[in-house]
Design a protein around this motif. Sequence first.
Motif, mmCIF file in Angstrom:
data_model
loop_
_atom_site.group_PDB
_atom_site.id
_atom_site.type_symbol
_atom_site.label_atom_id
_atom_site.label_comp_id
_atom_site.label_asym_id
_atom_site.label_seq_id
_atom_site.Cartn_x
_atom_site.Cartn_y
_atom_site.Cartn_z
ATOM 1 N N THR A 1 68.205 25.972 45.015
ATOM 2 C CA THR A 1 67.705 24.611 44.417
ATOM 3 C C THR A 1 67.406 24.611 42.821
ATOM 4 O OG1 THR A 1 65.382 25.189 44.395
ATOM 5 C CG2 THR A 1 66.414 23.972 46.586
ATOM 6 N N THR B 1 74.619 27.914 50.567
ATOM 7 C CA THR B 1 75.013 26.811 49.712
ATOM 8 C C THR B 1 75.977 25.917 50.381
ATOM 9 O OG1 THR B 1 75.344 28.711 48.116
ATOM 10 C CG2 THR B 1 76.907 27.227 47.802
ATOM 11 N N SER C 1 74.286 21.506 40.259
ATOM 12 C CA SER C 1 75.265 21.159 41.259
ATOM 13 C C SER C 1 76.726 21.706 40.911
ATOM 14 C CB SER C 1 75.471 19.325 41.410
ATOM 15 O OG SER C 1 75.834 18.905 40.142
ATOM 16 N N SER D 1 73.922 23.087 51.692
ATOM 17 C CA SER D 1 73.469 22.153 50.581
ATOM 18 C C SER D 1 74.768 21.505 50.142
ATOM 19 C CB SER D 1 72.996 23.097 49.515
ATOM 20 O OG SER D 1 73.894 23.621 48.614
ATOM 21 N N LEU E 1 58.490 24.625 40.755
ATOM 22 C CA LEU E 1 58.775 25.513 42.032
ATOM 23 C C LEU E 1 57.765 26.808 41.963
ATOM 24 C CD1 LEU E 1 62.742 25.618 41.755
ATOM 25 C CD2 LEU E 1 61.100 24.290 43.320
ATOM 26 N N ALA F 1 68.452 29.146 50.309
ATOM 27 C CA ALA F 1 68.262 27.668 50.162
ATOM 28 C C ALA F 1 67.222 27.384 49.319
ATOM 29 C CB ALA F 1 67.985 27.283 51.719
ATOM 30 N N ASP F 2 65.961 27.966 49.485
ATOM 31 C CA ASP F 2 65.101 27.715 48.505
ATOM 32 C C ASP F 2 65.460 28.061 46.875
ATOM 33 O OD1 ASP F 2 63.074 27.042 50.156
ATOM 34 O OD2 ASP F 2 62.090 28.699 50.375
#
Length: 165
Positions: free
Chosen positions: A116, A137, A120, A140, A86, A112-113
């Motif tokens: 990642t 969140t 989970s 996603s 990243l 959002a970036d």
Amino acid sequence: MQWSTLWMTHAHRVLRAGASVMVFSDWRQLPVITSALQAAGFTWRGIVVWDKTEGVRPQKGRFRQQSEFIIWGSKGKWHSADGPVLPGVYRHSVTAGGPKVHTTGKPVPLMADLITVCPSGTVLDPFAGSGSAGLATIRSGRLFVGCEREETYFNVACERLSNTA
């Protein structure tokens, strides 16, 4: 530093092993936050830069304060050695993804970036503000837990999150 160590220690207590941690800071608090992160029991892994673009308030005769720092780490070992490499700098205007609705609001595309790298499951934001991390969140497909002490911003976050959910 004591207050930051205190809240980070409580976050450390409730997070799972391998959880990611990210804390926003400006340049003035950078040494304090990195020390507090480690004192709370997290492993400090590095710093990511958020370039807010040229849309921030200029100060004549001074350098533009157009960046914030994201101190990142983990609770114990990093959860994954796989995955993409990243960037170390993210460039998002403070109004990317919509108008700014909190004094220190973060743009949803930035959040959002950043999420990642989170395993989970559930994302915790102990300073939810207007709910930008929550929006990213939920979009996603993950669960979100946010805390906000200011009633005005709590209500703003609840409205934004319910409109997204």
